[in-house]
Motif scaffolding. Structure first.
Motif, short mmCIF file in Angstrom:
data_model
loop_
_atom_site.label_atom_id
_atom_site.label_comp_id
_atom_site.label_asym_id
_atom_site.label_seq_id
_atom_site.Cartn_x
_atom_site.Cartn_y
_atom_site.Cartn_z
N PHE A 80 -1.44 -6.40 4.02
CA PHE A 80 -1.64 -5.91 2.65
C PHE A 80 -1.59 -4.39 2.61
O PHE A 80 -0.95 -3.80 1.73
N ALA A 81 -2.26 -3.74 3.57
CA ALA A 81 -2.28 -2.27 3.59
C ALA A 81 -0.89 -1.69 3.78
O ALA A 81 -0.56 -0.63 3.23
N SER A 82 -0.06 -2.38 4.56
CA SER A 82 1.31 -1.91 4.80
C SER A 82 2.29 -2.47 3.77
O SER A 82 3.50 -2.30 3.92
N ARG A 83 1.76 -3.14 2.75
CA ARG A 83 2.56 -3.71 1.65
C ARG A 83 3.60 -4.70 2.18
O ARG A 83 4.72 -4.74 1.69
N ASP A 84 3.20 -5.48 3.18
CA ASP A 84 4.04 -6.56 3.68
C ASP A 84 3.71 -7.81 2.87
O ASP A 84 2.95 -8.68 3.30
N LEU A 85 4.28 -7.91 1.67
CA LEU A 85 3.94 -9.00 0.76
C LEU A 85 4.54 -10.32 1.19
O LEU A 85 4.20 -11.37 0.63
N GLY A 86 5.43 -10.29 2.17
CA GLY A 86 6.02 -11.53 2.67
C GLY A 86 5.20 -12.19 3.76
O GLY A 86 5.60 -13.23 4.28
N ALA A 337 5.99 3.28 -10.44
CA ALA A 337 4.63 2.83 -10.73
C ALA A 337 3.98 2.22 -9.50
O ALA A 337 2.80 2.41 -9.24
N PHE A 338 4.75 1.45 -8.71
CA PHE A 338 4.21 0.87 -7.49
C PHE A 338 4.05 1.93 -6.40
O PHE A 338 3.05 1.96 -5.70
N LEU A 339 5.03 2.80 -6.27
CA LEU A 339 4.96 3.83 -5.24
C LEU A 339 3.86 4.84 -5.52
O LEU A 339 3.44 5.57 -4.62
N ALA A 340 3.39 4.92 -6.76
CA ALA A 340 2.37 5.90 -7.13
C ALA A 340 1.03 5.62 -6.47
O ALA A 340 0.13 6.46 -6.54
N ASP A 341 0.85 4.46 -5.83
CA ASP A 341 -0.43 4.18 -5.18
C ASP A 341 -0.57 4.92 -3.86
O ASP A 341 -1.62 4.86 -3.21
N GLY A 342 0.49 5.64 -3.44
CA GLY A 342 0.41 6.44 -2.23
C GLY A 342 0.65 5.67 -0.95
O GLY A 342 0.66 6.25 0.13
N GLU A 343 0.86 4.35 -1.05
CA GLU A 343 1.14 3.53 0.13
C GLU A 343 2.63 3.50 0.41
O GLU A 343 3.45 3.84 -0.44
N SER A 344 2.98 3.08 1.61
CA SER A 344 4.39 2.96 1.98
C SER A 344 4.88 1.56 1.66
O SER A 344 4.22 0.57 2.01
N TRP A 345 6.01 1.48 1.00
CA TRP A 345 6.57 0.20 0.55
C TRP A 345 7.95 -0.02 1.15
O TRP A 345 8.73 0.91 1.27
N SER A 346 8.25 -1.26 1.48
CA SER A 346 9.62 -1.63 1.83
C SER A 346 10.34 -2.07 0.56
O SER A 346 9.70 -2.43 -0.43
N SER A 347 11.65 -2.04 0.58
CA SER A 347 12.42 -2.47 -0.59
C SER A 347 12.21 -3.95 -0.87
O SER A 347 12.18 -4.38 -2.02
N SER A 348 12.02 -4.75 0.19
CA SER A 348 11.81 -6.19 -0.01
C SER A 348 10.47 -6.45 -0.70
O SER A 348 10.36 -7.33 -1.56
N ALA A 349 9.42 -5.70 -0.32
CA ALA A 349 8.12 -5.86 -0.96
C ALA A 349 8.17 -5.43 -2.42
O ALA A 349 7.58 -6.08 -3.29
N LEU A 350 8.87 -4.35 -2.71
CA LEU A 350 9.02 -3.91 -4.10
C LEU A 350 9.76 -4.95 -4.92
O LEU A 350 9.40 -5.21 -6.08
N ALA A 351 10.79 -5.53 -4.34
CA ALA A 351 11.54 -6.57 -5.06
C ALA A 351 10.66 -7.77 -5.37
O ALA A 351 10.71 -8.34 -6.46
N LEU A 352 9.81 -8.15 -4.41
CA LEU A 352 8.92 -9.28 -4.62
C LEU A 352 7.90 -8.97 -5.70
O LEU A 352 7.60 -9.80 -6.57
N ARG A 359 18.57 -5.76 -3.85
CA ARG A 359 19.69 -4.82 -4.02
C ARG A 359 19.43 -3.89 -5.21
O ARG A 359 19.71 -2.69 -5.14
N ALA A 360 18.89 -4.44 -6.31
CA ALA A 360 18.60 -3.61 -7.47
C ALA A 360 17.53 -2.57 -7.12
O ALA A 360 17.63 -1.41 -7.55
N ARG A 381 14.96 -2.49 9.10
CA ARG A 381 13.87 -3.27 8.51
C ARG A 381 12.56 -2.51 8.47
O ARG A 381 11.66 -2.86 7.70
N SER A 382 12.42 -1.49 9.29
CA SER A 382 11.18 -0.72 9.32
C SER A 382 11.17 0.41 8.29
O SER A 382 10.19 1.15 8.22
N ARG A 383 12.23 0.55 7.52
CA ARG A 383 12.28 1.64 6.55
C ARG A 383 11.25 1.43 5.44
O ARG A 383 11.12 0.34 4.90
#
Length: 406
Positions: A80-86, A337-352, A359-360, A381-383
């Motif tokens: 959760f802290a690393s925003r690994d929503l998968g 809005a999601f990135l504003a929490d100061g945490e690091s996000w992957s593109s896959s987590a943002l999409a979810l 891709r969008a 994948r670590s980006r």
């Protein structure tokens, strides 16, 4: 459990990861690996923490079900802290049930809180409230009580119930004081800023004013006809008409709302809706078609009147028309809005979290990176992507949730 393990566990519960590492950093037995993993997580080294916790889970024997379940819960918290929503939610649910069966209700409640926070992050508020109802906060120690009240406040903020959120944050502040853990106190202070910073702009009568979240709540509960540019809906007195996914219609509705009670010239409508600099007859014909569609869509709330110069909005019951706009106009505001929490996000987590394609999201991130608004780090994948919060604004209205009347 030996004295060093007990002392390290107490240091961790008091928010002292360095004190815990001093006692177990050279040990490789299963309890020590688990404590080292939790300590590294508190220090921010999430990759190392995950590896240590997985080693600890393997080292615990099959008869040590409680210890293995605790490792799973800790790993879920790192995800959760690393925003690994998968991260598989079923594993967290299985660990929670194991802890409940063996009487470890405190860690089981912690697992529930993690599940709620994940649901909250992706906008599944109904499910989050159902899970939250199964937790009795009176049985929780100050640390867990703080997390519980932060979850309550988070749901209330997304629901635009600001008084309820303010009360929950006050309880969280008291619990954090008794917990005496600086990181928890800082988290409560950060959450409280949402209620103290502008959340949107009110555009009416040719003037703009910033609104706090409680003022947004009052506006949406008023009798005004609100053209909501945060959610792309038009609402009045409990009736909500969604224009999501129809950008041309919403551009027309917003232009008419901003001009009310006046009209909007046709040339300006063409520029706002189609980006047309030089209008020809085909543009005018398309404008008539789109105005007809908007007129039909808004029929329960307002009519659109043709004037000599263009068109004007005429509400049926409301005495005023107000446009509720984002605090800062940005094409990819939902991603920010999601990135504003100061945490690091992957593109896959943002999409979810956004409910859109990866891709969008990647296109949006690349565009924001070119503008210098986000920064990537890592490869493949670590980006991950990060950005500092928008200065002086809260982006809660851009996150997925149902507002009153939706």
């Amino acid at each position: 459990m030996d004295s060093m393990i007990t002392a390290a566990a107490r240091a961790l519960s008091a928010g002292d990861p360095l004190g815990a590492l001093k006692r177990v950093s050279l040990r490789d037995d299963a309890p020590a690996l688990a404590l080292r993993g939790i300590a590294m997580a508190q220090l921010g080294d999430l990759v190392r923490a995950k590896a240590l916790l997985r080693s600890a889970a393997r080292a615990f024997g099959p008869k040590e079900a409680i210890a293995r379940a605790r490792c799973l819960v800790a790993e879920a918290e790192i995800a959760f802290a690393s925003r690994d929503l998968g991260w598989p939610a079923k594993m967290l649910d299985l660990a929670r049930k194991t802890l409940e069966e063996h009487g470890d209700l405190l860690n089981a409640a912690h697992a529930r809180h993690l599940e709620i926070r994940r649901l909250l992050l992706v906008g599944r508020l109904d499910e989050a409230e159902r899970v939250l109802a199964g937790i009795d906060p009176t049985l929780l120690p100050p640390t867990s009580r703080t997390v519980h009240e932060l979850v309550v406040a988070g749901i209330a903020i997304r629901r635009l119930r600001t008084q309820e959120a303010r009360a929950a944050l006050a309880r969280a502040e008291r619990a954090a004081y008794h917990a005496r853990i600086p990181a928890l106190t800082a988290e409560v202070e950060s959450a409280s800023l949402v209620l103290k910073t502008p959340a949107a702009r009110r555009i009416a009568d040719g003037e703009e004013h910033f609104l706090l979240l409680e003022e947004v709540e009052a506006l949406l509960a008023s009798k005004a006809l609100v053209v909501d540019a945060c959610r792309h809906v038009v609402r009045n007195a409990g009736t909500v008409i969604s224009i999501t996914g129809r950008p041309v219609l919403f551009a027309l509705a917003r232009a008419l709302g901003e001009a009310w009670p006046g009209d909007v010239p046709r040339d300006l409508l063409l520029a706002r809706a189609f980006g047309a600099r030089l209008a020809d007859e085909s543009h005018r014909a398309r404008l008539r078609v789109e105005i007809g569609r908007l007129r039909k869509l808004l029929q329960p709330l307002a009519s659109i009147i043709a004037t000599k110069q263009g068109f004007a909005l005429s509400p049926r019951k409301a005495r005023e028309v107000v446009v509720l706009a984002r605090p800062v106009d940005e094409e990819h505001a939902a991603v920010l809005a999601f990135l504003a929490d100061g945490e690091s996000w992957s593109s896959s987590a943002l999409a979810l979290a956004l409910g859109t394609s990866q891709r969008a999201v990647q296109r949006a991130l690349n565009s924001l990176a070119e503008a210098g608004k986000v920064q990537p780090f890592g490869h493949g994948r670590s980006r991950r992507w990060m950005t500092p919060p928008l200065p002086g604004f809260t982006t809660v209205l851009l996150l997925p949730a149902q507002l009153p009347g939706d």
